[in-house]
Design a protein around this motif. Structure first.
Motif, mmCIF file in Angstrom:
data_model
loop_
_atom_site.group_PDB
_atom_site.id
_atom_site.type_symbol
_atom_site.label_atom_id
_atom_site.label_comp_id
_atom_site.label_asym_id
_atom_site.label_seq_id
_atom_site.Cartn_x
_atom_site.Cartn_y
_atom_site.Cartn_z
ATOM 1 N N ASP A 17 0.809 -1.218 0.000
ATOM 2 C CA ASP A 17 0.000 0.000 0.000
ATOM 3 C C ASP A 17 0.841 1.266 0.000
ATOM 4 O O ASP A 17 0.339 2.352 -0.305
ATOM 5 C CB ASP A 17 -0.935 0.011 1.215
ATOM 6 C CG ASP A 17 -2.123 -0.926 1.051
ATOM 7 O OD1 ASP A 17 -2.375 -1.342 -0.102
ATOM 8 O OD2 ASP A 17 -2.782 -1.248 2.053
ATOM 9 N N ARG A 18 2.119 1.146 0.345
ATOM 10 C CA ARG A 18 2.997 2.317 0.344
ATOM 11 C C ARG A 18 3.523 2.648 -1.049
ATOM 12 O O ARG A 18 4.170 3.671 -1.247
ATOM 13 C CB ARG A 18 4.187 2.077 1.287
ATOM 14 C CG ARG A 18 3.800 1.972 2.746
ATOM 15 C CD ARG A 18 4.989 1.583 3.605
ATOM 16 N NE ARG A 18 4.594 1.474 5.005
ATOM 17 C CZ ARG A 18 5.281 0.815 5.930
ATOM 18 N NH1 ARG A 18 6.423 0.199 5.593
ATOM 19 N NH2 ARG A 18 4.856 0.774 7.174
ATOM 20 N N ILE A 19 3.289 1.753 -2.011
ATOM 21 C CA ILE A 19 3.830 1.921 -3.360
ATOM 22 C C ILE A 19 2.705 2.174 -4.349
ATOM 23 O O ILE A 19 1.709 1.445 -4.367
ATOM 24 C CB ILE A 19 4.627 0.671 -3.791
ATOM 25 C CG1 ILE A 19 5.760 0.387 -2.798
ATOM 26 C CG2 ILE A 19 5.188 0.854 -5.195
ATOM 27 C CD1 ILE A 19 6.476 -0.919 -3.059
ATOM 28 N N SER A 20 2.868 3.204 -5.155
ATOM 29 C CA SER A 20 1.885 3.495 -6.195
ATOM 30 C C SER A 20 2.610 3.774 -7.499
ATOM 31 O O SER A 20 3.835 3.942 -7.529
ATOM 32 C CB SER A 20 1.022 4.705 -5.804
ATOM 33 O OG SER A 20 1.826 5.853 -5.606
ATOM 34 N N MET A 21 1.846 3.828 -8.567
ATOM 35 C CA MET A 21 2.432 4.073 -9.881
ATOM 36 C C MET A 21 1.531 5.001 -10.661
ATOM 37 O O MET A 21 0.300 4.880 -10.615
ATOM 38 C CB MET A 21 2.625 2.746 -10.624
ATOM 39 C CG MET A 21 3.375 2.904 -11.930
ATOM 40 S SD MET A 21 3.852 1.303 -12.617
ATOM 41 C CE MET A 21 4.485 1.850 -14.206
ATOM 42 N N VAL A 22 2.138 5.964 -11.362
ATOM 43 C CA VAL A 22 1.345 6.908 -12.149
ATOM 44 C C VAL A 22 1.931 7.003 -13.559
ATOM 45 O O VAL A 22 3.133 6.790 -13.755
ATOM 46 C CB VAL A 22 1.326 8.322 -11.505
ATOM 47 C CG1 VAL A 22 0.707 8.271 -10.123
ATOM 48 C CG2 VAL A 22 2.712 8.921 -11.452
ATOM 49 N N PRO A 23 1.089 7.345 -14.532
ATOM 50 C CA PRO A 23 1.589 7.526 -15.905
ATOM 51 C C PRO A 23 2.352 8.838 -16.021
ATOM 52 O O PRO A 23 2.272 9.716 -15.158
ATOM 53 C CB PRO A 23 0.310 7.547 -16.738
ATOM 54 C CG PRO A 23 -0.749 8.025 -15.799
ATOM 55 C CD PRO A 23 -0.376 7.483 -14.450
ATOM 56 N N ALA A 24 3.085 8.988 -17.103
ATOM 57 C CA ALA A 24 3.900 10.189 -17.321
ATOM 58 C C ALA A 24 3.071 11.458 -17.277
ATOM 59 O O ALA A 24 3.517 12.492 -16.759
ATOM 60 C CB ALA A 24 4.627 10.064 -18.662
ATOM 61 N N SER A 25 1.841 11.394 -17.781
ATOM 62 C CA SER A 25 0.983 12.581 -17.856
ATOM 63 C C SER A 25 0.538 13.081 -16.487
ATOM 64 O O SER A 25 0.063 14.208 -16.362
ATOM 65 C CB SER A 25 -0.254 12.272 -18.713
ATOM 66 O OG SER A 25 -0.997 11.201 -18.130
ATOM 67 N N GLN A 26 0.692 12.254 -15.450
ATOM 68 C CA GLN A 26 0.251 12.632 -14.101
ATOM 69 C C GLN A 26 1.418 12.763 -13.126
ATOM 70 O O GLN A 26 1.232 12.684 -11.913
ATOM 71 C CB GLN A 26 -0.755 11.603 -13.582
ATOM 72 C CG GLN A 26 -2.015 11.498 -14.420
ATOM 73 C CD GLN A 26 -2.939 10.387 -13.935
ATOM 74 O OE1 GLN A 26 -2.856 9.938 -12.784
ATOM 75 N NE2 GLN A 26 -3.821 9.932 -14.811
ATOM 76 N N SER A 27 2.606 12.974 -13.631
ATOM 77 C CA SER A 27 3.792 12.962 -12.771
ATOM 78 C C SER A 27 3.950 14.204 -11.912
ATOM 79 O O SER A 27 4.594 14.159 -10.858
ATOM 80 C CB SER A 27 5.046 12.789 -13.635
ATOM 81 O OG SER A 27 5.210 13.899 -14.507
ATOM 82 N N SER A 28 3.392 15.342 -12.326
ATOM 83 C CA SER A 28 3.652 16.597 -11.626
ATOM 84 C C SER A 28 3.145 16.597 -10.189
ATOM 85 O O SER A 28 3.800 17.153 -9.298
ATOM 86 C CB SER A 28 3.045 17.770 -12.401
ATOM 87 O OG SER A 28 1.642 17.607 -12.538
ATOM 88 N N VAL A 29 2.013 15.968 -9.933
ATOM 89 C CA VAL A 29 1.444 15.986 -8.584
ATOM 90 C C VAL A 29 2.309 15.214 -7.590
ATOM 91 O O VAL A 29 2.709 15.764 -6.559
ATOM 92 C CB VAL A 29 -0.006 15.456 -8.584
ATOM 93 C CG1 VAL A 29 -0.525 15.329 -7.143
ATOM 94 C CG2 VAL A 29 -0.902 16.384 -9.383
#
Length: 330
Positions: free
Chosen positions: A77-89
């Motif tokens: 639960d401590r690990i997440s993944m986001v696409p390149a388009s959502q990296s700024s947050v």
């Protein structure tokens, strides 16, 4: 940077996944950021693959006794993944960023440069490159004083050593902060100059090539050479560092052995560097003279030797090779 700072990994390959496991295990929240534009379907596939492998890694660690299987869900639960388009947050709220994309200078510069504009001004940024010098990348980064190379050894979640290589612009304070962060998750950081091969890969390449050369020359079988490495070479250097071992036996021993091997095998790859002869000339032989590569003045040499020998005995017990003396004289 706080001791439990959020961590970001640019890329979700082997290195990114390994770093994510190491930090999540130690209580940090980690975001793996996909740096390649993908369709929603392709990203979902990559995310499932990355998190699935991470779950398997934690399961393996539980089978090895490093955590309870019931705790895996908490760590995942401590690990997440986001696409390149959502990296700024996620990048706007991390204490340190690790880049782990393929070894292509242009790609790394692009990814690092973009990330450096999305993080806070004081966020530390590191490349994990194993081949590219830090100053070949630092020019792409805003505020390069916070940039350095942090080279992990695979598997990153198990091997303690991490090599830190600062660039010309790296602030020494940043080096200390990264060392503290890594020590906080149980790693052993060392600092080296920005040079090809760092420390371990440079020594490792010589040793591996020589082992392969001995197979090629028919010196011994691969099985016999590997047995020699496990129970001789590796056994000793798990207790004594290479330079400490030179001091243990004496730099003069290495000097004369190197001269013999260079002549007998007809290759200057065995030639001792000038520092060996210089140390001999200056009387820095090692333990026998109180100084060599290391300084032994002011220490109890007998106690030091006993401590190192005790560590070797502990290894013998680990490998189930320690035996009691034979006392039956019949």
């Amino acid at each position: 940077m706080t001791t439990r700072a959020n961590i970001a990994c640019l890329g979700a390959g082997r290195m990114g996944r390994g770093i994510a496991v190491a930090f999540a295990y130690a209580g940090h929240r980690v975001t793996m950021i996909d740096v390649k534009p993908r369709s929603v379907e392709d990203f979902a596939k990559l995310e499932a693959d990355a998190l699935g492998e991470i779950r398997k890694t934690f399961l393996s660690l539980s089978k090895l006794g490093l955590l309870a299987e019931a705790d895996i869900a908490t760590l995942i639960d401590r690990i997440s993944m986001v696409p390149a388009s959502q990296s700024s947050v996620p990048l706007s709220d991390v204490g340190m960023v690790f880049e782990g994309v393929p070894e292509v200078v242009e790609l790394k510069r692009e990814v690092l440069g973009t990330a450096s504009r999305q993080v806070k001004p004081d966020t530390i940024i590191a490349s994990t490159t194993s081949t590219i010098l830090v100053d070949d990348l630092s020019g792409a980064i805003e505020n390069p004083r916070r940039f350095l190379n942090v080279h992990w050894l695979n598997p990153a979640y198990l091997i303690p050593l991490v090599e830190l290589s600062p660039g010309k612009a790296t602030d020494p304070v940043i080096i200390d902060e990264v060392k503290a962060l890594l020590e906080g998750i149980g790693k052993v950081p060392v600092v080296c100059a920005a040079t090809p091969g760092f420390i371990v890969p440079r020594i490792q390449a010589l040793a591996m090539n020589e082992a392969a050369r001995m197979v090629e020359e028919g010196v011994a079988s691969a099985e016999e050479i590997d047995k020699a490495i496990r129970y001789g070479f590796g056994f000793r250097y798990a207790v004594l560092g290479l330079l400490e071992f030179i001091d243990w036996g004496g730099g003069d021993i290495l000097y004369y052995a190197s001269r013999y091997l260079e002549g007998a095998l007809g290759s200057d790859r065995y030639r001792a560097p000038e520092v060996i002869a210089r140390n001999m000339h200056e009387g820095r032989i090692g333990l026998r003279t109180g100084a060599g590569f290391l300084d032994y003045s002011g220490i109890d040499v007998d106690a030091y030797r006993t401590k190192r020998l005790q560590a070797m005995v502990d290894l013998l017990r680990h490998f189930e090779l320690a035996r009691p003396p034979v006392l039956d004289r019949s």
